[in-house]
Write a protein that holds these residues in place. Structure first.
Motif, PDB file in Angstrom:
ATOM      1  N   LYS A  48       0.830  -1.202   0.000  1.00 59.60           N
ATOM      2  CA  LYS A  48       0.000   0.000   0.000  1.00 59.60           C
ATOM      3  C   LYS A  48       0.871   1.260   0.000  1.00 59.60           C
ATOM      4  O   LYS A  48       0.606   2.204  -0.743  1.00 59.60           O
ATOM      5  CB  LYS A  48      -0.926  -0.001   1.213  1.00 59.60           C
ATOM      6  CG  LYS A  48      -1.900   1.134   1.240  1.00 59.60           C
ATOM      7  CD  LYS A  48      -2.871   0.992   2.394  1.00 59.60           C
ATOM      8  CE  LYS A  48      -3.880   2.113   2.371  1.00 59.60           C
ATOM      9  NZ  LYS A  48      -4.936   1.933   3.363  1.00 59.60           N
ATOM     10  N   ALA A  49       1.920   1.264   0.806  1.00 57.88           N
ATOM     11  CA  ALA A  49       2.828   2.413   0.862  1.00 57.88           C
ATOM     12  C   ALA A  49       3.529   2.620  -0.478  1.00 57.88           C
ATOM     13  O   ALA A  49       3.709   3.760  -0.922  1.00 57.88           O
ATOM     14  CB  ALA A  49       3.857   2.221   1.972  1.00 57.88           C
ATOM     15  N   ALA A  50       3.927   1.533  -1.134  1.00 60.13           N
ATOM     16  CA  ALA A  50       4.581   1.645  -2.441  1.00 60.13           C
ATOM     17  C   ALA A  50       3.631   2.249  -3.464  1.00 60.13           C
ATOM     18  O   ALA A  50       4.014   3.129  -4.238  1.00 60.13           O
ATOM     19  CB  ALA A  50       5.066   0.277  -2.911  1.00 60.13           C
ATOM     20  N   ILE A  51       2.393   1.788  -3.476  1.00 57.61           N
ATOM     21  CA  ILE A  51       1.416   2.324  -4.423  1.00 57.61           C
ATOM     22  C   ILE A  51       1.109   3.790  -4.112  1.00 57.61           C
ATOM     23  O   ILE A  51       1.098   4.633  -5.002  1.00 57.61           O
ATOM     24  CB  ILE A  51       0.117   1.474  -4.404  1.00 57.61           C
ATOM     25  CG1 ILE A  51       0.405   0.078  -4.980  1.00 57.61           C
ATOM     26  CG2 ILE A  51      -0.989   2.161  -5.200  1.00 57.61           C
ATOM     27  CD1 ILE A  51      -0.733  -0.909  -4.822  1.00 57.61           C
ATOM     28  N   GLN A  52       0.888   4.096  -2.836  1.00 59.61           N
ATOM     29  CA  GLN A  52       0.549   5.464  -2.439  1.00 59.61           C
ATOM     30  C   GLN A  52       1.688   6.450  -2.695  1.00 59.61           C
ATOM     31  O   GLN A  52       1.459   7.649  -2.817  1.00 59.61           O
ATOM     32  CB  GLN A  52       0.150   5.514  -0.958  1.00 59.61           C
ATOM     33  CG  GLN A  52      -1.130   4.777  -0.632  1.00 59.61           C
ATOM     34  CD  GLN A  52      -2.355   5.426  -1.242  1.00 59.61           C
ATOM     35  OE1 GLN A  52      -2.443   6.638  -1.336  1.00 59.61           O
ATOM     36  NE2 GLN A  52      -3.301   4.604  -1.670  1.00 59.61           N
ATOM     37  N   SER A  53       2.917   5.950  -2.791  1.00 62.00           N
ATOM     38  CA  SER A  53       4.061   6.825  -3.053  1.00 62.00           C
ATOM     39  C   SER A  53       4.095   7.319  -4.505  1.00 62.00           C
ATOM     40  O   SER A  53       4.862   8.214  -4.833  1.00 62.00           O
ATOM     41  CB  SER A  53       5.371   6.098  -2.735  1.00 62.00           C
ATOM     42  OG  SER A  53       5.649   5.137  -3.729  1.00 62.00           O
ATOM     43  N   GLY A  54       3.279   6.708  -5.359  1.00 63.52           N
ATOM     44  CA  GLY A  54       3.246   7.109  -6.762  1.00 63.52           C
ATOM     45  C   GLY A  54       4.072   6.222  -7.666  1.00 63.52           C
ATOM     46  O   GLY A  54       4.104   6.434  -8.882  1.00 63.52           O
TER      47      GLY A  54
END
Length: 176
Positions: A48-54
């Motif tokens: 989720k953090a990887a995706i949310q980072s763009g």
């Protein structure tokens, strides 16, 4: 053995934390084999953090149609590569999701729902016509093998699975 039966092959997670399930279902129909598969994995905080980072997060599914051999190595009849990717735009707060088949763009869409984007990456692969025109021998045993890989793979992100991340297979008899 039922054609619709789904068999799962469990791949161990890194560190022995649990099991990863990739469900595969072949459906021989009208001289071709339709393939459905689903990566039964919940979104972790790291993903989720990887995706949310763009970052663009990609899943690559390598699908093989194979025939078992008692004497020699199993023979690969045909193969296909299904790619799925998601990129989150922080400004519009939308997820851009795309799917490719053998390197060609199949479709692309956007959504505002995180769970929908995740479903498109992992479980929205139903009745894909990947092996059209492949000559199969009647009453012969075949199997579909699907290997899943995710990227990016680097030290800052720890994915819940390793190298050939998850593998699933399902056997079927081609009846004509």
């Amino acid at each position: 053995m039922s054609v619709r039966a789904t068999f799962v092959l469990l791949a161990l997670l890194m560190g022995g934390q649990g099991a990863q399930i990739l469900q595969v279902t072949p459906l021989p129909r009208d001289g071709e084999v339709l393939v459905s598969f689903k990566l039964d994995e919940a979104m972790t905080d790291d993903i989720k953090a990887a995706i949310q980072s763009g970052l663009t997060v990609k899943f690559v599914y390598k699908v093989e149609l194979r025939r078992s051999s008692a004497v020699w190595f199993d023979r690969t009849i045909a193969s296909a590569v299904v790619g799925a990717s998601v990129k989150y735009d922080n400004l519009t707060r939308r997820y851009s999701v795309a799917r490719s088949l053998d390197g060609r763009m199949d479709w692309a869409d956007t959504t505002q729902k995180e769970d929908e984007a995740w479903r498109w990456l992992t479980s929205d692969f139903a009745r894909l016509s990947l092996f059209r025109g492949v000559a199969l021998e009647p009453n012969a045993e075949y199997y579909i093998k699907v290997r899943a890989n995710a990227s990016p793979h680097n030290a800052s992100f720890i994915w819940p699975w390793a190298a050939d991340d998850a593998v699933g297979l399902a056997k079927f008899t081609f009846v004509r």
